[in-house]
Design an enzyme around this catalytic site. Structure first.
Site, mmCIF file in Angstrom:
data_model
loop_
_atom_site.group_PDB
_atom_site.id
_atom_site.type_symbol
_atom_site.label_atom_id
_atom_site.label_comp_id
_atom_site.label_asym_id
_atom_site.label_seq_id
_atom_site.Cartn_x
_atom_site.Cartn_y
_atom_site.Cartn_z
ATOM 1 N N ASP A 49 37.162 38.023 37.294
ATOM 2 C CA ASP A 49 38.001 37.545 38.390
ATOM 3 C C ASP A 49 37.855 36.028 38.527
ATOM 4 O O ASP A 49 36.765 35.532 38.793
ATOM 5 C CB ASP A 49 37.560 38.239 39.682
ATOM 6 C CG ASP A 49 38.593 38.168 40.782
ATOM 7 O OD1 ASP A 49 39.674 37.612 40.542
ATOM 8 O OD2 ASP A 49 38.310 38.677 41.878
ATOM 9 N N CYS B 167 45.511 36.967 41.834
ATOM 10 C CA CYS B 167 44.971 38.298 41.545
ATOM 11 C C CYS B 167 46.009 39.419 41.610
ATOM 12 O O CYS B 167 46.260 40.097 40.611
ATOM 13 C CB CYS B 167 43.837 38.621 42.520
ATOM 14 S SG CYS B 167 42.475 37.447 42.505
ATOM 15 N N LYS C 13 36.937 46.021 40.714
ATOM 16 C CA LYS C 13 37.972 45.547 41.637
ATOM 17 C C LYS C 13 39.325 46.187 41.352
ATOM 18 O O LYS C 13 39.723 46.349 40.202
ATOM 19 C CB LYS C 13 38.078 44.025 41.513
ATOM 20 C CG LYS C 13 39.266 43.417 42.244
ATOM 21 C CD LYS C 13 39.267 41.906 42.132
ATOM 22 C CE LYS C 13 40.545 41.318 42.721
ATOM 23 N NZ LYS C 13 40.519 39.854 42.810
ATOM 24 N N HIS D 230 42.424 45.791 44.233
ATOM 25 C CA HIS D 230 43.244 44.783 44.932
ATOM 26 C C HIS D 230 44.744 45.022 44.781
ATOM 27 O O HIS D 230 45.531 44.072 44.744
ATOM 28 C CB HIS D 230 42.889 43.365 44.452
ATOM 29 C CG HIS D 230 43.182 42.323 45.507
ATOM 30 N ND1 HIS D 230 43.016 40.964 45.275
ATOM 31 C CD2 HIS D 230 43.633 42.426 46.786
ATOM 32 C CE1 HIS D 230 43.349 40.288 46.361
ATOM 33 N NE2 HIS D 230 43.729 41.152 47.287
ATOM 34 N N HIS E 269 43.246 35.375 35.747
ATOM 35 C CA HIS E 269 43.957 34.091 35.759
ATOM 36 C C HIS E 269 42.920 32.985 35.653
ATOM 37 O O HIS E 269 41.729 33.255 35.436
ATOM 38 C CB HIS E 269 44.817 33.925 37.026
ATOM 39 C CG HIS E 269 44.088 34.203 38.298
ATOM 40 N ND1 HIS E 269 43.118 33.367 38.804
ATOM 41 C CD2 HIS E 269 44.170 35.233 39.171
ATOM 42 C CE1 HIS E 269 42.638 33.856 39.923
ATOM 43 N NE2 HIS E 269 43.255 35.011 40.168
ATOM 44 N N LYS F 249 44.120 28.189 39.412
ATOM 45 C CA LYS F 249 44.531 29.341 40.207
ATOM 46 C C LYS F 249 45.574 28.948 41.250
ATOM 47 O O LYS F 249 45.464 27.921 41.908
ATOM 48 C CB LYS F 249 43.293 29.927 40.897
ATOM 49 C CG LYS F 249 43.577 31.062 41.874
ATOM 50 C CD LYS F 249 42.284 31.563 42.503
ATOM 51 C CE LYS F 249 42.560 32.672 43.511
ATOM 52 N NZ LYS F 249 41.309 33.218 44.068
#
Length: 595
Positions: free
Chosen positions: A52, A92, A151, A153, A360, A380
Site C-alpha cells: 500500500d 487506493c 487490506k 478498502h 500506486h 499518490k
C-alpha cells in the site's frame, strides 16, 4: 426367408454401428477426461502480493541503494521485472477496483467527481457493486480456493449491517482475514486525524459557538440584563448538542468504526492492534497456503504497509538507513521472503505464479514518512503523473518464466485479471468491456510488444492523460489534458490539502495539452513542441480519436463515491458486540477457522 435374412443382417449391421459409435464415444470421453486432468495439473497456484503506497524508487531492483530489499530483489532475479507497470489510478480504492475487475474504476462507479476520492467510512454504503466480476469469482468457477489476507478498502455493506454486499466473500473470495477498510492515521493513537479534518474542525467550532451563545443568553436572563425566551435558549442548546454529536460520534470514534479486523463476515478485533498486525497477517497467509497446498488456490496478500501511520513489528525498528519508512519497507521485504519460503517449503515453487506490486505510487506530501518515486514526477493522488501510477511489477514462475528478464513495455495492474483467468483455464467475460490484457506473451518472450497501444489515465472520473505507444515506433507519448495545482507555489505536491484534487479550481487545463515523450523524458520535465517533435500534431490528433473511441465504450453506472454513499451510517457499522458498544480483542494465537 430371404426377407427375414436381410432383416437380420440389417439389424446386425445397426448393432455393429451402434457398438462402434458407443466405443468411439467412450474413447472420446476418456480422451477428454485425460486432457481435462492434464490441464488441471498444469494450472498454477497464484500468490498476488500488493503493498500500500509503496514508491517504485523504494526497492533495490528498481534503483534504491539505501533500503535493503534482498527478498524482493531475489524475486525479480528469479523472474520477470516490468519497468513500465502502471496502476489504473493513483489512489487506493479506484486502483484496487481496476486491479480486481480488469476495468477502469469509473466503469464500476468508483471514480470521484469531487473531493471524496476513496471510501472514507467502513459504514458507508458505497463500494464494489455485487454485479462486478472479479478474477476471484472466475477462478472459483474453475475449482480454485480463493483467499484474501490484508487490506480490502472496497466497502462492506449496502443497506443493513450484515448484508455484506461489497464484502470480499461476496466477490469471489472463499476466505477473508484482515482490514475491510485500511490503515490510516486514526488507527494509531497519537498519529492525528485522517478523514475530513476541515469538516471536523468546522463542526467543533460550530458546537463551541452555539454552546457559548446559549450559556451567554442563559447568564443574561439569570442576571436580568436581557429578557430571553426559554425557547431560544433551548433551541441553541439543542443545536449545540446536535453539532457536537455530529462531530464526536462519527469522527472522534473513527478508530472504533474503521480500524477493525474481520475473519470472513465476523468482526474479531475492534479496534485493531497495529503492533501485532503483520505477524497475524503472515500467519493467516501461511495457514491458507498450507491448508490448500494440494491446490489449486489463489491468495491475494494485500499488505497494510506502507500506508501512514507507519508502524513496525518487534525486531524491525531502527534497521534501515532511511528511518521509520525504511524500517517499514524492510519489514515488507521480510514478509515477501517469508511467503517465498512457505511456497518453497511446501514444494510449490514450480506450481505457483508469484506477483509483487504496489497499488500506486508513494505519498510525497507525507515527507520522510512517505515513499520515494525515483526519477518520476508526482506521486499518490496526482492524476496521470508517472510518480503516482508507475509501480513495481515482478512475476516469478520457475520452469515457466525465464529468470532475469526485463520488460520495458507499457503494462497495467488491470492485466493481472485476464492473465490469471486464462492460466486457470477460465473464459473471460463477454458481457462487459475489459481494459486489461493477457501478460503471458510478454512475460514468456513470445512477443516484444505490449497489447496496449493506448492507456487512459484518470484522476477521479476525469480523463487526465493518455499514453500512446505507436505501432510503428518505440516512442511512448503521454498527453496531459490538465495537471494538479501544487501548493504552496513552487512545491512538488499539494501540501495545503494533503492530497491533490481532480476538479476545478484545484487543477489547470492545458490548451493545447502538454505532451511528453517518455522513452526520452521519463521524468516528464520537457514538454514537446513542434520544433522538438515533428510528430506532435499527429500525436494530438491520434490521441483525440482514441479518446472519442474510448468514451463510446463507457456506460452510465451508479456512482459509489458520492456524499450520500461515503458518509457514516450507524445502521451499516460492522460491530463486535452490541452497537454502539463495539469492542473485542483477538488472541494472537487464534487458529484459523475453516472456510
Amino acid at each position: 426367408m430371404l426377407i427375414i435374412s436381410l432383416a437380420l443382417q440389417r439389424n446386425m449391421l445397426l448393432e455393429n454401428r451402434s457398438l462402434r459409435f458407443f466405443a468411439g464415444l467412450l474413447v472420446l470421453l476418456q480422451s477428454s477426461s485425460y486432457v481435462t486432468g492434464a490441464d488441471h495439473d498444469s494450472r498454477p497456484n497464484f500468490v498476488l502480493m500488493m503493498v500500500d503506497d509503496l514508491g517504485i524508487g523504494d526497492i533495490g531492483c528498481y534503483g534504491n541503494d539505501t533500503i535493503s530489499t534482498p527478498n524482493i530483489d531475489g524475486l525479480a532475479a528469479d523472474g520477470v521485472r516490468l519497468t513500465q507497470h502502471l496502476a489504473a489510478a493513483p489512489l487506493c480504492t479506484p486502483s484496487r477496483t481496476a486491479f480486481m475487475t480488469g476495468r477502469y474504476a469509473l466503469r464500476a462507479g468508483l471514480g470521484s467527481t469531487g473531493r471524496v476520492q476513496v471510501i472514507l467510512f467502513l459504514a458507508g454504503s458505497g463500494g464494489l457493486l455485487p454485479n462486478e466480476t472479479t478474477f476471484a469469482k472466475l477462478l472459483q468457477k474453475q475449482g480454485y480456493t480463493t483467499g484474501i489476507v490484508g487490506k480490502w478498502h472496497l466497502g462492506v455493506n449496502c443497506e443493513s449491517r450484515n448484508d455484506h454486499c461489497h464484502h470480499p466473500n461476496n466477490h469471489g473470495f472463499d476466505f477473508f482475514y484482515g482490514l475491510p477498510f485500511t490503515n490510516f492515521n486514526d488507527c494509531k493513537p497519537g498519529a492525528g486525524k485522517g478523514v475530513l479534518v476541515d469538516v471536523q474542525e468546522t463542526l467543533w467550532q460550530i458546537s463551541v459557538l452555539l454552546t457559548l451563545a446559549s450559556l451567554t443568553l442563559l447568564a443574561a436572563r439569570a442576571s436580568g440584563l436581557l429578557r430571553v425566551s426559554w425557547t431560544l435558549v433551548a433551541f441553541l442548546a439543542a443545536m449545540s448538542l446536535l453539532s457536537f454529536a455530529a462531530w464526536f460520534v462519527p469522527f472522534e470514534l473513527l478508530r472504533t468504526w474503521n480500524c477493525i479486523i474481520m475473519r470472513n463476515g465476523e468482526v474479531v478485533e475492534q479496534p485493531l492492534k497495529l503492533e501485532t498486525l503483520n505477524a497475524r497477517l503472515m500467519s493467516e497467509a501461511e495457514r491458507f497456503v498450507e491448508r490448500h497446498k494440494d491446490g489449486p488456490f489463489l491468495l491475494f496478500l494485500s499488505l497494510a504497509h506502507v500506508h501512514t501511520p507507519l508502524f513496525v513489528s518487534e525486531g524491525f525498528t531502527g534497521k534501515s538507513k532511511h528511518g521509520l519508512y525504511g524500517d517499514n519497507v524492510e519489514e515488507v521485504d521480510w514478509m515477501v521472503g517469508r511467503m517465498m519460503e512457505t511456497i518453497a517449503r511446501l514444494g510449490l515453487s514450480e506450481k505457483t505464479l508469484m506477483y509483487f506490486t504496489s497499488d500506486h505510487g508513494g505519498h510525497i506530501e507525507e515527507g520522510p514518512k512517505g515513499g520515494w518515486n525515483g526519477i518520476y514526477r508526482g506521486g499518490k493522488a496526482m492524476g496521470g503523473w508517472e510518480g503516482g501510477i508507475r509501480v513495481p511489477g515482478i512475476f516469478r514462475w520457475p520452469g515457466r518464466l525465464n529468470p532475469g528478464r526485463e520488460v520495458a513495455e507499457p503494462t497495467s495492474l488491470m492485466d493481472v485479471f485476464p492473465t490469471v483467468v486464462k492460466l486457470a483455464g477460465g473464459a473471460l467475460p463477454e458481457d462487459r468491456i475489459l481494459d486489461g490484457r493477457d501478460l503471458m506473451p510478454l512475460l514468456e518472450g513470445r512477443t516484444n510488444r505490449s497489447q496496449h497501444e493506448f492507456m487512459f489515465h484518470y484522476c477521479g472520473m476525469y480523463l487526465n492523460a493518455v499514453r500512446w505507444h505507436p505501432p510503428d515506433s518505440e516512442s511512448i507519448f503521454k498527453v496531459h489534458f490538465f495537471t494538479p495545482n501544487f501548493s504552496p507555489a513552487g512545491a512538488v505536491g499539494c501540501y495545503h490539502t494533503g492530497v491533490c484534487m481532480c476538479h476545478r479550481p484545484f487543477v489547470t487545463y492545458h490548451n493545447p495539452p502538454l505532451v511528453f515523450e517518455l522513452s526520452r523524458d521519463p521524468s516528464e520535465s520537457r514538454p514537446l513542441s513542434p520544433d522538438t517533435e515533428p510528430r506532435l500534431a499527429e500525436v494530438l490528433e491520434r490521441v483525440k480519436r482514441a479518446v472519442t473511441e474510448h468514451r463510446r465504450t463507457l456506460a452510465p453506472v451508479e456512482k459509489q463515491l458520492t456524499w450520500t454513499k461515503v458518509l457514516w451510517k450507524p445502521w451499516l457499522q460492522p460491530c463486535c458486540g452490541t452497537f454502539p458498544f463495539c469492542s473485542c480483542e483477538e488472541s494472537n494465537h487464534t487458529s484459523a477457522a475453516a472456510e
